[in-house]
Enzyme design. Structure first.
Site, PDB file in Angstrom:
ATOM      1  CG  ASP A   8       2.209   6.144   3.936  1.00 31.85           C
ATOM      2  OD1 ASP A   8       1.444   5.573   4.741  1.00 31.85           O
ATOM      3  OD2 ASP A   8       2.085   6.067   2.703  1.00 31.85           O
ATOM      4  CG  ASP A 129       0.360  -4.144  -0.289  1.00 37.25           C
ATOM      5  OD1 ASP A 129      -0.694  -3.774   0.245  1.00 37.25           O
ATOM      6  OD2 ASP A 129       1.462  -4.109   0.278  1.00 37.25           O
TER       7      ASP A 129
END
Length: 240
Positions: A8, A129
């Protein structure tokens, strides 16, 4: 089962979040290029990269770094974060990225997802998500009333080939993946599923593999040593 080490990116650094909370950010490597190279050298065959700056801004922010990461690692990469237009997808794919993940826009702009899949096919993955079974958007800041199963079915009808499912409540927590939700998804749709969120051990990876999933993403557990790259290589090989 394909296992994707996760990187990330925030402010040009490799970070981890807790439950998607940007205020709970930990820098795990200041050099994401070195991190990508290290994963590949240790046996990673595909990397999962998220542009967190891009997710917040709604446009690619870290493309130059991502290109350097791919060049250093010499393995395929899939990238998500802030991809909202065909021009942005073109930008990534023409830059050598292997697969682009469409996240929030898959819910807020289904016509865009459909057009992307029609043009690029397997080079597009759709991200779902969810928190408590409901789909989240905009860097996980907003929770909708849409069920993750309903959205997955809609994606399948659009000929999406790959879904990356993240259980936000488990992400970065090392509490184990949501096997019940992944099993439900596996029964509900017939497309490739990649599990993300909560993986804490080799046993978790083995449990996901036993569900017959196409893939799983490992993040925090890799960085803190709960899972080794040799674990990943061995689970990948045993799952074929």
């Amino acid at each position: 089962m394909q296992i994707f080490p996760a990187i990330d990116l925030k402010n040009g650094q490799c970070v981890r979040l807790f439950q998607g909370d940007f205020s709970k950010k930990i820098i795990v490597n200041e050099d994401p290029i070195a991190q990508a190279k290290s994963f590949a050298k240790s046996g990673a065959t595909y990397l999962h990269i998220v542009d967190l700056d891009g997710a917040l801004e709604g446009r690619p922010v870290n493309l130059e770094i991502i290109q350097q990461m791919k060049k250093a690692a010499k393995v395929p990469v899939q990238v998500g974060g802030g991809i909202r237009s065909m021009a942005q997808i073109d930008y990534y794919l023409q830059s050598g990225i292997d697969r682009v993940i469409i996240g929030s826009a898959a819910l807020t702009d289904p016509d865009f997802l459909q057009a992307a899949v029609k043009k690029y096919g397997s080079k597009i993955a759709a991200g779902i998500d969810a928190k408590n079974g409901f789909v989240a958007t905009s860097g996980w800041l907003n929770i909708s009333q849409v069920s993750f199963l309903d959205l997955a079915k809609q994606m399948e009808a659009m000929d999406v080939e790959t879904i990356i499912y993240t259980d936000i409540s488990r992400d970065g927590t090392l509490t184990g993946p949501n096997l019940e939700q992944m099993a439900a998804l596996q029964k509900h749709v017939t497309i490739n599923l990649i599990a993300s969120g909560g993986v804490s051990s080799r046993a978790d990876l083995e449990a996901l593999s036993e569900l017959g999933l196409y893939g799983a993403i490992a993040g925090k557990a890799l960085y803190n040593g709960n899972i080794s790259m040799s674990d990943i290589v061995e689970v990948e090989q045993s799952a074929y």
